[in-house]
Structure formats: C-alpha cells, structure tokens
Design a protein around this motif. Structure first.
Motif, PDB file in Angstrom:
ATOM      1  N   ARG A 106      13.404  12.637 -49.669  1.00 52.41           N
ATOM      2  CA  ARG A 106      12.890  12.575 -48.298  1.00 52.41           C
ATOM      3  C   ARG A 106      12.239  11.225 -48.014  1.00 52.41           C
ATOM      4  NH1 ARG A 106      11.645  18.030 -49.374  1.00 52.41           N
ATOM      5  NH2 ARG A 106       9.548  17.464 -50.094  1.00 52.41           N
ATOM      6  N   ALA A 107      11.531  10.683 -49.015  1.00 47.26           N
ATOM      7  CA  ALA A 107      10.894   9.382 -48.835  1.00 47.26           C
ATOM      8  C   ALA A 107      11.948   8.291 -48.614  1.00 47.26           C
ATOM      9  CB  ALA A 107      10.026   9.053 -50.044  1.00 47.26           C
ATOM     10  N   ARG A 108      13.069   8.358 -49.348  1.00 54.30           N
ATOM     11  CA  ARG A 108      14.142   7.379 -49.157  1.00 54.30           C
ATOM     12  C   ARG A 108      14.734   7.490 -47.755  1.00 54.30           C
ATOM     13  NH1 ARG A 108      15.545   8.887 -54.510  1.00 54.30           N
ATOM     14  NH2 ARG A 108      17.125  10.326 -53.707  1.00 54.30           N
ATOM     15  N   ILE A 109      14.925   8.718 -47.304  1.00 53.93           N
ATOM     16  CA  ILE A 109      15.477   8.933 -45.961  1.00 53.93           C
ATOM     17  C   ILE A 109      14.531   8.379 -44.902  1.00 53.93           C
ATOM     18  CG2 ILE A 109      16.007  10.729 -44.270  1.00 53.93           C
ATOM     19  CD1 ILE A 109      17.148  12.382 -46.576  1.00 53.93           C
ATOM     20  N   ASP A 110      13.227   8.603 -45.081  1.00 51.44           N
ATOM     21  CA  ASP A 110      12.239   8.100 -44.116  1.00 51.44           C
ATOM     22  C   ASP A 110      12.226   6.573 -44.095  1.00 51.44           C
ATOM     23  OD1 ASP A 110      11.466  10.632 -43.331  1.00 51.44           O
ATOM     24  OD2 ASP A 110       9.842  10.771 -44.795  1.00 51.44           O
ATOM     25  N   ARG A 111      12.317   5.948 -45.267  1.00 52.20           N
ATOM     26  CA  ARG A 111      12.326   4.477 -45.327  1.00 52.20           C
ATOM     27  C   ARG A 111      13.537   3.904 -44.605  1.00 52.20           C
ATOM     28  NH1 ARG A 111      10.635   5.250 -50.730  1.00 52.20           N
ATOM     29  NH2 ARG A 111      12.764   4.890 -51.472  1.00 52.20           N
ATOM     30  N   LYS A 112      14.704   4.499 -44.840  1.00 53.77           N
ATOM     31  CA  LYS A 112      15.913   4.011 -44.183  1.00 53.77           C
ATOM     32  C   LYS A 112      15.808   4.154 -42.666  1.00 53.77           C
ATOM     33  CE  LYS A 112      19.141   4.859 -48.001  1.00 53.77           C
ATOM     34  NZ  LYS A 112      20.337   5.630 -48.440  1.00 53.77           N
ATOM     35  N   ALA A 113      15.234   5.273 -42.217  1.00 50.61           N
ATOM     36  CA  ALA A 113      15.093   5.486 -40.771  1.00 50.61           C
ATOM     37  C   ALA A 113      14.140   4.470 -40.162  1.00 50.61           C
ATOM     38  CB  ALA A 113      14.601   6.906 -40.515  1.00 50.61           C
ATOM     39  N   ARG A 114      13.044   4.172 -40.867  1.00 53.31           N
ATOM     40  CA  ARG A 114      12.089   3.186 -40.354  1.00 53.31           C
ATOM     41  C   ARG A 114      12.713   1.800 -40.269  1.00 53.31           C
ATOM     42  NH1 ARG A 114       8.349   6.144 -43.578  1.00 53.31           N
ATOM     43  NH2 ARG A 114       8.598   4.638 -45.277  1.00 53.31           N
ATOM     44  N   LYS A 115      13.552   1.452 -41.221  1.00 55.28           N
ATOM     45  CA  LYS A 115      14.221   0.152 -41.181  1.00 55.28           C
ATOM     46  C   LYS A 115      15.131   0.031 -39.961  1.00 55.28           C
ATOM     47  CE  LYS A 115      14.215  -0.913 -46.147  1.00 55.28           C
ATOM     48  NZ  LYS A 115      15.064  -1.132 -47.343  1.00 55.28           N
ATOM     49  N   ARG A 116      15.672   1.174 -39.520  1.00 55.56           N
ATOM     50  CA  ARG A 116      16.524   1.162 -38.337  1.00 55.56           C
ATOM     51  C   ARG A 116      15.716   1.301 -37.055  1.00 55.56           C
ATOM     52  NH1 ARG A 116      19.657   4.656 -41.759  1.00 55.56           N
ATOM     53  NH2 ARG A 116      18.771   6.450 -40.641  1.00 55.56           N
ATOM     54  N   GLY A 117      14.390   1.362 -37.203  1.00 55.23           N
ATOM     55  CA  GLY A 117      13.527   1.450 -36.039  1.00 55.23           C
ATOM     56  C   GLY A 117      13.377   2.840 -35.472  1.00 55.23           C
ATOM     57  N   GLY A 118      13.662   3.873 -36.261  1.00 55.87           N
ATOM     58  CA  GLY A 118      13.564   5.241 -35.765  1.00 55.87           C
ATOM     59  C   GLY A 118      12.877   6.139 -36.778  1.00 55.87           C
ATOM     60  N   ALA A 119      13.135   7.423 -36.656  1.00 50.00           N
ATOM     61  CA  ALA A 119      12.560   8.418 -37.566  1.00 50.00           C
ATOM     62  C   ALA A 119      13.676   9.322 -38.069  1.00 50.00           C
ATOM     63  CB  ALA A 119      11.489   9.246 -36.848  1.00 50.00           C
ATOM     64  N   ALA A 120      13.508   9.829 -39.261  1.00 54.85           N
ATOM     65  CA  ALA A 120      14.499  10.726 -39.835  1.00 54.85           C
ATOM     66  C   ALA A 120      14.578  12.017 -39.025  1.00 54.85           C
ATOM     67  CB  ALA A 120      14.145  11.036 -41.287  1.00 54.85           C
ATOM     68  N   THR A 121      15.762  12.532 -38.868  1.00 53.63           N
ATOM     69  CA  THR A 121      15.946  13.787 -38.137  1.00 53.63           C
ATOM     70  C   THR A 121      15.617  14.973 -39.042  1.00 53.63           C
ATOM     71  OG1 THR A 121      18.270  13.984 -38.789  1.00 53.63           O
ATOM     72  CG2 THR A 121      17.782  12.725 -36.785  1.00 53.63           C
ATOM     73  N   GLY A 122      15.446  16.126 -38.414  1.00 47.66           N
ATOM     74  CA  GLY A 122      15.149  17.328 -39.181  1.00 47.66           C
ATOM     75  C   GLY A 122      16.247  17.684 -40.157  1.00 47.66           C
TER      76      GLY A 122
END
Length: 212
Positions: A106-122
C-alpha cells in the motif's frame, strides 16, 4: 525489432511452465503460451486482460476483491481470451498477503500516486492486500499453495538479475553494434559461471586430494 516485452515474443517448450509478472497478462501474449503446449502462471492486476467465468460472465479482479468474507486463499475457475473468439480454461488464484507485506504494498501504491500528483484509489489500495495470479495448470495437480510456491521462483530470478546488474554490471555492454554487444554479454555470462563455480567450491568442506 522494437516494442516492449510480450509473451508472444518467446517460444516456450511444450510442457514448460512460464512465470511472468503482471505486465505480461495481455491478450495475445497469454494465448501464445498454451497454443505452444506450455502452461503459465502470470501475476494478474487491475488492468490486466479481461477474462470471464465458465458461464460467460465478465470477471474483474476488483469485483472479486469486493466480495464479502473472502477466505485467505481463493481458487476460481475462469476462462482466458485465446486467439480470435476462442477462450481457454484457467484459474484465478488469490492469496491474502501478510499484514506487513500488505502495508508495504500500500505504501508503494501511495508513493506512485503522489508522484503522479494524485492519490491512490480504493481499488488500488484494496488490491495491495492480495497476490493474484492466473494459471492454466490443473487444480488437482497444482493446488493454490503449489502455484504460489512456483511463482515465488520468479522473484528469485529477479533477485539474481539484480545482483548481476549491480555487481557485474551485466546491463553495461559497452558496445552498440549487435555482434559486439552479443560478444560482451556472452563474456560477462561466462564470468558469472566461473564466479559461481569459485563460490561453490569455497563453500565446500576442505579436503586433501590429488591436484587437479
């Protein structure tokens, strides 16, 4: 030729078991495995190639993970898209990750989403709790635990290549012309084999014997 890696760029031997990450779970690539007489174990993701249940209904990973009361191990019969309009019998196999492993995913998914300027989806965060695989192996001969154990071998191969790139700079061929690049790569692979032999000998108990 150019283009990314796909399973249909390889020629598996009949009876082989092909292990691959989720980037290979694409229509055409999957069918190229069983049409050549081999089986596959491929990681399955939210955006992987579509599949259906034996009754013809569409199956998505997100829909499966939204079911209530899922057990820690799940083995679902599915059909995978084949050449043309054909479908091939397969299985969707899921195993719940340990809490620590799921938290890291989950932490990896959150980091990738932040790099794209967004947030991870549910659904992205939900999928982090599971390891999902598709396979064409027989369920009786290859139950869930055996399928998972075979897939873990792929990670050992990945680690081996990571060591080769880091320690022996296997990916630095120092040549652009195809024949020279091939010669450089083969020379490095020979060095790998020699190094493995030396390490293997060093790990054995020392015994006196005739010189070789």
């Amino acid at each position: 030729g150019g283009g990314g890696e796909r399973l249909d760029r390889f020629t598996p031997a009949p009876g082989a078991i092909v292990l691959a990450d989720r980037c290979y779970a694409r229509h055409g690539g999957l069918s190229s495995v069983w049409t050549q007489g081999a089986d596959l174990i491929v990681r399955y993701g939210l955006s992987s190639s579509a599949m259906r249940d034996p009754g013809g209904g569409r199956v998505t990973l997100n829909a499966v993970l939204q079911r209530q009361g899922l057990p820690d191990r799940l083995d679902l019969p599915v059909e995978l898209p084949g050449p043309g309009d054909a479908w091939h019998a397969g299985r969707l196999v899921l195993a719940r990750r340990p809490a620590g492993s799921a938290a890291k995913a989950r932490a990896r998914i959150d980091r990738k989403a932040r790099k794209r300027g967004g947030a991870a989806t549910g659904k992205q965060r939900r999928s982090a709790d599971w390891l999902a695989l598709v396979t064409t192996l027989d369920a009786e001969a290859y139950p869930v635990e055996r399928v998972m154990a075979l897939y873990r071998l792929r990670w050992q191969i990945e680690l081996a290549f990571k060591r080769l790139k880091g320690q022996l700079r296997l990916d630095d061929l120092q040549a652009k012309e195809p024949r020279l690049a091939r010669a450089c790569l083969l020379a490095k692979l020979i060095l790998v084999l020699l190094a493995e032999q030396l390490v293997d000998r060093a790990g054995r108990p020392f015994r006196l014997g005739p010189p070789r």
